[in-house]
Design a protein around this motif. Structure first.
Motif, PDB file in Angstrom:
ATOM      1  N   LYS A  10      43.660  37.572  40.525  1.00 49.54           N
ATOM      2  CA  LYS A  10      42.963  38.734  39.956  1.00 49.54           C
ATOM      3  C   LYS A  10      43.146  38.829  38.442  1.00 49.54           C
ATOM      4  O   LYS A  10      42.561  39.712  37.806  1.00 49.54           O
ATOM      5  CB  LYS A  10      43.482  40.013  40.617  1.00 49.54           C
ATOM      6  CG  LYS A  10      43.347  40.028  42.135  1.00 49.54           C
ATOM      7  CD  LYS A  10      44.031  41.248  42.736  1.00 49.54           C
ATOM      8  CE  LYS A  10      43.977  41.216  44.254  1.00 49.54           C
ATOM      9  NZ  LYS A  10      44.701  42.361  44.865  1.00 49.54           N
ATOM     10  N   TYR A  11      43.957  37.940  37.880  1.00 51.78           N
ATOM     11  CA  TYR A  11      44.281  38.075  36.462  1.00 51.78           C
ATOM     12  C   TYR A  11      43.058  37.908  35.562  1.00 51.78           C
ATOM     13  O   TYR A  11      42.931  38.601  34.540  1.00 51.78           O
ATOM     14  CB  TYR A  11      45.352  37.051  36.061  1.00 51.78           C
ATOM     15  CG  TYR A  11      45.675  37.092  34.582  1.00 51.78           C
ATOM     16  CD1 TYR A  11      46.412  38.140  34.036  1.00 51.78           C
ATOM     17  CD2 TYR A  11      45.218  36.089  33.727  1.00 51.78           C
ATOM     18  CE1 TYR A  11      46.691  38.194  32.679  1.00 51.78           C
ATOM     19  CE2 TYR A  11      45.494  36.124  32.366  1.00 51.78           C
ATOM     20  CZ  TYR A  11      46.230  37.175  31.854  1.00 51.78           C
ATOM     21  OH  TYR A  11      46.500  37.240  30.507  1.00 51.78           O
TER      22      TYR A  11
ATOM     23  N   ARG B 106      61.473  38.613  41.447  1.00 52.62           N
ATOM     24  CA  ARG B 106      60.121  38.610  40.916  1.00 52.62           C
ATOM     25  C   ARG B 106      59.902  37.359  40.084  1.00 52.62           C
ATOM     26  O   ARG B 106      60.845  36.669  39.703  1.00 52.62           O
ATOM     27  CB  ARG B 106      59.861  39.849  40.076  1.00 52.62           C
ATOM     28  CG  ARG B 106      60.776  39.935  38.864  1.00 52.62           C
ATOM     29  CD  ARG B 106      60.566  41.208  38.081  1.00 52.62           C
ATOM     30  NE  ARG B 106      61.477  41.273  36.938  1.00 52.62           N
ATOM     31  CZ  ARG B 106      61.501  42.274  36.071  1.00 52.62           C
ATOM     32  NH1 ARG B 106      60.683  43.289  36.221  1.00 52.62           N
ATOM     33  NH2 ARG B 106      62.349  42.262  35.058  1.00 52.62           N
TER      34      ARG B 106
ATOM     35  N   TYR C 122      48.032  47.407  39.589  1.00 52.06           N
ATOM     36  CA  TYR C 122      48.506  46.761  38.373  1.00 52.06           C
ATOM     37  C   TYR C 122      48.418  47.744  37.223  1.00 52.06           C
ATOM     38  O   TYR C 122      47.650  48.718  37.255  1.00 52.06           O
ATOM     39  CB  TYR C 122      47.685  45.504  38.064  1.00 52.06           C
ATOM     40  CG  TYR C 122      46.330  45.780  37.455  1.00 52.06           C
ATOM     41  CD1 TYR C 122      46.174  45.869  36.067  1.00 52.06           C
ATOM     42  CD2 TYR C 122      45.204  45.966  38.254  1.00 52.06           C
ATOM     43  CE1 TYR C 122      44.940  46.132  35.501  1.00 52.06           C
ATOM     44  CE2 TYR C 122      43.973  46.221  37.698  1.00 52.06           C
ATOM     45  CZ  TYR C 122      43.842  46.304  36.320  1.00 52.06           C
ATOM     46  OH  TYR C 122      42.627  46.566  35.772  1.00 52.06           O
TER      47      TYR C 122
ATOM     48  N   THR D 184      55.210  39.803  38.794  1.00 48.44           N
ATOM     49  CA  THR D 184      54.708  39.961  40.157  1.00 48.44           C
ATOM     50  C   THR D 184      55.818  39.645  41.147  1.00 48.44           C
ATOM     51  O   THR D 184      56.719  38.848  40.848  1.00 48.44           O
ATOM     52  CB  THR D 184      53.505  39.030  40.399  1.00 48.44           C
ATOM     53  OG1 THR D 184      52.984  39.248  41.716  1.00 48.44           O
ATOM     54  CG2 THR D 184      53.887  37.563  40.255  1.00 48.44           C
TER      55      THR D 184
ATOM     56  N   MET E 200      51.915  43.415  38.259  1.00 48.10           N
ATOM     57  CA  MET E 200      51.029  43.325  39.424  1.00 48.10           C
ATOM     58  C   MET E 200      51.875  43.446  40.687  1.00 48.10           C
ATOM     59  O   MET E 200      52.578  42.524  41.073  1.00 48.10           O
ATOM     60  CB  MET E 200      50.258  41.999  39.405  1.00 48.10           C
ATOM     61  CG  MET E 200      49.493  41.761  38.114  1.00 48.10           C
ATOM     62  SD  MET E 200      48.607  40.177  38.079  1.00 48.10           S
ATOM     63  CE  MET E 200      47.285  40.511  39.238  1.00 48.10           C
ATOM     64  N   ASP E 201      51.812  44.600  41.311  1.00 47.91           N
ATOM     65  CA  ASP E 201      52.579  44.847  42.533  1.00 47.91           C
ATOM     66  C   ASP E 201      51.776  45.819  43.388  1.00 47.91           C
ATOM     67  O   ASP E 201      51.959  47.037  43.318  1.00 47.91           O
ATOM     68  CB  ASP E 201      53.955  45.421  42.199  1.00 47.91           C
ATOM     69  CG  ASP E 201      54.852  45.496  43.437  1.00 47.91           C
ATOM     70  OD1 ASP E 201      54.374  45.135  44.527  1.00 47.91           O
ATOM     71  OD2 ASP E 201      56.018  45.916  43.306  1.00 47.91           O
TER      72      ASP E 201
ATOM     73  N   LYS F 221      53.212  36.370  47.922  1.00 49.74           N
ATOM     74  CA  LYS F 221      51.771  36.424  47.692  1.00 49.74           C
ATOM     75  C   LYS F 221      51.395  36.261  46.223  1.00 49.74           C
ATOM     76  O   LYS F 221      50.481  36.903  45.724  1.00 49.74           O
ATOM     77  CB  LYS F 221      51.200  37.728  48.246  1.00 49.74           C
ATOM     78  CG  LYS F 221      51.359  37.860  49.752  1.00 49.74           C
ATOM     79  CD  LYS F 221      50.721  39.123  50.276  1.00 49.74           C
ATOM     80  CE  LYS F 221      50.869  39.217  51.787  1.00 49.74           C
ATOM     81  NZ  LYS F 221      50.255  40.459  52.334  1.00 49.74           N
TER      82      LYS F 221
ATOM     83  N   GLN G 178      47.769  35.325  45.601  1.00 50.47           N
ATOM     84  CA  GLN G 178      46.784  36.390  45.742  1.00 50.47           C
ATOM     85  C   GLN G 178      46.751  37.297  44.511  1.00 50.47           C
ATOM     86  O   GLN G 178      45.681  37.734  44.084  1.00 50.47           O
ATOM     87  CB  GLN G 178      47.078  37.221  46.993  1.00 50.47           C
ATOM     88  CG  GLN G 178      46.926  36.450  48.287  1.00 50.47           C
ATOM     89  CD  GLN G 178      47.171  37.318  49.510  1.00 50.47           C
ATOM     90  OE1 GLN G 178      47.104  38.540  49.435  1.00 50.47           O
ATOM     91  NE2 GLN G 178      47.476  36.686  50.629  1.00 50.47           N
ATOM     92  N   THR G 179      47.929  37.554  43.936  1.00 44.51           N
ATOM     93  CA  THR G 179      47.967  38.472  42.800  1.00 44.51           C
ATOM     94  C   THR G 179      47.421  37.827  41.529  1.00 44.51           C
ATOM     95  O   THR G 179      46.627  38.438  40.812  1.00 44.51           O
ATOM     96  CB  THR G 179      49.406  38.969  42.554  1.00 44.51           C
ATOM     97  OG1 THR G 179      50.278  37.848  42.384  1.00 44.51           O
ATOM     98  CG2 THR G 179      49.893  39.806  43.724  1.00 44.51           C
TER      99      THR G 179
END
Length: 256
Positions: A224-225, A200, A246, A213, A242-243, A217, A220-221
């Motif tokens: 969104k933060y 991670r 979240y 995370t 975030m997986d 990807k 992509q994650t």
């Protein structure tokens, strides 16, 4: 008898014409030889004098790389003969230079060589035992000591524990897809691999939060933060896991 006389007279009439044609043919041959000889002399003079030297080498498109650094990957300078300049050869040499993404070389008739460079994007930093280096979008490293103007250093996170070249290239590819504003909010990214756990990233943000995370990807994650941050209770700091979905874990439990 009369026919034979006519034939002899006809030949006698043609002899001056034939002589004239032979003379013209010989003159043309001599003129061709003289022209070729003059061209050869001109070429020798051209190659042996400074007239055939490269007059200037113009390097365009540089932001953080320097002209000296780019040209160090070639043998071209103003003492090089213009006919020795191979645009395709220079392009192959420069594409192998760290920090150069693509290049186009043009050779003009005025003995000017123009090199248009597209630089690799700087997206992060990494520290070695000797120096701090910039991490480029292709995963290669470039010493920041070669960049003398601080204004040319782009915002980006510090990478830690990325000892494997494949992992460094992977994070570089992911970070290239993250927009500049979000990447500037990142302070450090740590490659975490513990026994019994999947690999991670731990991303330390400039706002005091931490993102955890998976290593796939990432782009992509983390995109969104920004929305997630707006929903974190004001004044709280913690870890955003975030997986898939979240959840937020505060560093300190709120006082009752």
């Amino acid at each position: 008898m009369e026919t034979r006389q006519n034939t002899v007279r006809s030949l006698e009439d043609r002899i001056p014409y034939m002589k004239d044609q032979r003379r013209k043919k010989a003159n043309r041959r001599l003129s061709t030889i003289l022209i070729l000889f003059a061209v050869l002399i001109a070429l020798v003079v051209y190659m042996q004098t400074s007239v055939s030297d490269v007059k200037a080498v113009n390097v365009n498109g540089l932001s953080w790389l320097t002209e000296e650094y780019v040209l160090a990957g070639t043998d071209i300078d103003t003492s090089t003969k213009i006919v020795q300049v191979s645009p395709n050869g220079i392009e192959r040499e420069l594409r192998a230079v760290p920090g150069v993404k693509d290049v186009d070389v043009d050779r003009s008739w005025y003995n000017i060589v123009t090199i248009n460079v597209e630089e690799e994007k700087m997206i992060a930093y990494s520290r070695t035992e000797k120096e701090e280096v910039a991490v480029l979008a292709d995963g290669s490293l470039h010493p920041t000591g070669g960049i003398t103007d601080p204004e040319k250093l782009k915002d980006g996170p510090l990478l830690r524990e990325f000892t494997d070249k494949a992992e460094l290239e992977k994070i570089a590819t992911e970070l290239e897809q993250v927009d500049d504003a979000m990447r500037a909010r990142m302070s450090e990214i740590v490659f975490s691999k513990q026994d019994g756990e999947s690999t991670r990233y731990e991303i330390y943000m400039n706002d005091g939060n931490t993102i955890q995370t998976p290593t796939f990807k990432l782009s992509q994650t983390v995109s969104k933060y920004g929305e997630i941050y707006e929903n974190i209770p004001k004044g709280q700091r913690g870890t955003v896991v975030m997986d898939g979905g979240y959840y937020f874990v505060p560093y300190e439990k709120p006082k009752q």
